[in-house]
Design a protein around this motif. Structure first.
Motif, PDB file in Angstrom:
ATOM      1  N   GLU A  97       0.811  -1.223   0.000  1.00 40.66           N
ATOM      2  CA  GLU A  97       0.000   0.000   0.000  1.00 40.66           C
ATOM      3  C   GLU A  97       0.843   1.271   0.000  1.00 40.66           C
ATOM      4  N   PHE A  98       2.128   1.146   0.352  1.00 40.70           N
ATOM      5  CA  PHE A  98       2.956   2.364   0.455  1.00 40.70           C
ATOM      6  C   PHE A  98       4.055   2.442  -0.608  1.00 40.70           C
ATOM      7  N   VAL A  99       3.970   1.569  -1.595  1.00 42.00           N
ATOM      8  CA  VAL A  99       5.037   1.482  -2.591  1.00 42.00           C
ATOM      9  C   VAL A  99       4.412   1.558  -3.980  1.00 42.00           C
ATOM     10  N   PRO A 100       5.010   2.314  -4.911  1.00 40.11           N
ATOM     11  CA  PRO A 100       4.417   2.384  -6.261  1.00 40.11           C
ATOM     12  C   PRO A 100       4.492   1.019  -6.964  1.00 40.11           C
ATOM     13  N   LYS A 101       3.502   0.747  -7.760  1.00 38.19           N
ATOM     14  CA  LYS A 101       3.526  -0.481  -8.579  1.00 38.19           C
ATOM     15  C   LYS A 101       4.529  -0.312  -9.717  1.00 38.19           C
TER      16      LYS A 101
END
Lengths: 398, 398
Positions: A97-101
């Motif tokens: 949830e806190f990291v870009p895809k």
């Protein structure tokens, strides 16, 4: 999803970046795309490609084979793009949830194609503009606890951990930190950069033997201690945020280092922002610091209890010791970050953006005093509440 | 000097070992060679090939793809042969006089061909037999100081050091130490091995929470702190010695770890030998410990002053801090080594060879008490002379 076989590294242009995105099938063939290079050109090219009609976008990040900062330029491995991708992959396992895809990456071109986060604002910019971030501290506390705990020896099979240590060997980018955070600002080095008026305060630092002994220990800890996979550059400029969302980007500096470094850099950057504000506006930043640490501590504790594979974590007292060690390191590393962001090569807009010279000098002098005192007193501050009391007492004395 | 192209790993025999030595031109064609496998068959094959007439010999060491200890057998990477060769190469740059020469190596066969050291005796054996070793402590002090200083961040370019950290990633052998030195002996684990009569003393250790907290910290230091390229298994069984010569062999466990680990293992093994002797014979072993540390300290200091590339080494007080940190770690790691050699899987002949049960139990109980007290008091012993006073006081109390 493959490019033609014969290709070598070359910087993309807005045109070739768009072609690539289409070739990779990231957009439908029949849409109109806009592409804009939005990087600052110092380290990476950042292409923002959008299909305005369908409101879809991507980011292509490409490493440049050099670094440019304040007029200087030196060669720098494009392998950092791979380190960043791999780090996002590891962190994504624990805090998706806190990291870009990441949609695609290519080592030859040193590119990574990622989620478009343009609906968010860089936290530093937001903080400077008094944005309201009700979940930032909580999110970052969880991000720190999970990424750091789950990549440590407390949670990973020892052989798996040692594989990651090797994979994330990152000598060139570590060298930048070793020089610019831990060394140059504490000596009369040509990379330093500060207003003439700060010279007396800077000389105080250079002549403070006790301080330099302590920074030596922190530097040694940074270069020798592989506790967890760090982000390695976790300042507020590496965070996209809104009122409800937080994304930590840019882990190019990722490597196995001491846990307190990531925590300390984030807290230091909140403090630098606090120092740029009038006193009555600092409280909410102190609250963010308290909430970051408390969330970190709670989440780390829960993970420790639930998911540790290290038998010694069952020994009474070992968690407390571990947290107090991390806290001490956090305070010390935060102190180094505050000093280097004030007189070293890479500044922060929070301080440099203060328009009135006198206000700016006061804020910067405060940053230097506070950084110094944090480093010197890091082993006698036992809770985050005490830390805030300590910070306020240092700032009142000046 | 190359073997035929098509070959895979297989254990050598005395015959194929001899053929190989001749094929490699290590002996003249017309000599008569004798070959004897002299290893204990637990980890490696050791072939001793000699030309008796010309009084020349070599050793061929071949890693076996498993480890056998006390009846158990488990797979173990033959890559450790390469680690050992590479470590001998690195150490040979700094202390050629204390490291065996390597003539040839082959990664596929996991062999290394080395200098014949059969004119020397394994130091453990010599010490058990009261051999006189007037230069052993001095040599090992120099060996430790130079190998550890020159592979540390104090002496190496940061990028070069990080390359070595990667090269010497040694997860499988580190795991053995993590388990057998730092974990199993402190818990009721099946690998432990001790006389029934020691059960009460062993339970004291297992139930000592304070001790286990401290061992947890030492284990964490071992797994996270890459200060220097360690030998990794520097007990007196890894040293060939005579009255005038010293050679440190078998660095299969080499990896980047905390400096005090190597120093502590050597000192612990001198102490284990001391405990196997009547009180009046211990003095000369205490003197060896004093001389080892003092030589280490002097040599480390000279190298620090002359050859450091780290700017912080010029800061007053940093050397003293570094040495005192190494000393504290040394004492702690020595304590762990004494305990694990008494009740863990791998024992030492110094203690196990004591014939009378009662004497043996006294010596082993002493090893456990002393190990415990060293771990618990490592941060309040400030000199090697104090250390000896402390050791004697612990032994008198029992």
């Amino acid at each position: 999803m493959e490019l033609t076989k014969e290709y070598t590294y070359e910087p993309l242009t807005e045109e070739t970046a768009t072609t690539l995105a289409i070739r990779l099938g990231l957009f439908r063939n029949d849409v109109t795309l806009t592409c804009k290079e939005i990087g600052d050109g110092n380290l990476n090219l950042i292409f923002h490609i959008r299909d305005e009609v369908n409101n879809q976008g991507i980011i292509i990040k490409q490493a440049l084979p050099y670094a440019k900062v304040v007029g200087e330029s030196w060669p720098l491995t494009i392998n950092r793009n791979k380190i960043e991708r791999d780090a996002l992959h590891v962190f994504g396992q624990y805090v998706p949830e806190f990291v870009p895809k990441v949609y695609y990456s290519d080592e030859t071109l040193a590119i990574m194609i990622m989620e478009d986060l343009s609906h968010l604002v860089i936290a530093r910019k937001g903080l400077i503009n008094n944005a309201h971030y009700p979940v930032l501290a909580k999110h970052i506390g969880v991000y720190l606890a999970k990424t750091l705990f789950y990549t440590s020896d407390f949670a990973l099979d020892p052989q798996e951990k040692k594989k990651l240590v090797k994979q994330f060997s990152n000598p060139e980018l570590c060298k930048i930190t070793e020089d610019l955070v831990f060394t140059d600002p504490f000596f009369n080095h040509e990379t330093n950069n500060f207003e003439d008026e700060l010279t007396p305060s800077v000389h105080q630092i250079w002549e403070n033997i006790k301080l330099k002994q302590e920074v030596a220990k922190l530097k040694k800890k940074f270069v020798t201690t592989g506790e967890a996979l760090l982000h390695g550059d976790l300042h507020t400029g590496s965070i996209f945020a809104s009122e409800s969302q937080t994304k930590v980007i840019d882990p190019e500096f990722a490597f196995y280092g001491p846990i307190g470094f990531d925590v300390g850099q984030f807290i230091a950057n909140l403090l630098l922002n606090a120092l740029s504000k009038p006193e009555h506006e600092r409280l909410k930043l102190y609250d963010q610091i308290i909430e970051t640490w408390n969330t970190f501590k709670e989440t780390f504790t829960t993970s420790w209890v639930q998911d540790s594979i290290e038998i010694y974590t069952k020994i009474e007292g070992y968690l407390d010791f571990t947290l107090s060690q991390i806290f001490e390191d956090t305070i010390g590393f935060a102190g180094c970050e505050m000093i280097r962001r004030t007189i070293g090569l890479a500044h922060v807009a929070d301080l440099d953006g203060i328009e009135k010279l006198n206000d700016r000098l006061i804020a910067k002098t405060n940053a230097l005093s506070l950084g110094t005192e944090l480093i010197l007193n890091r082993d006698s501050i036992y809770s985050v509440e005490e830390l805030i009391v300590f910070i306020r007492s240092v700032l009142q004395h000046d």
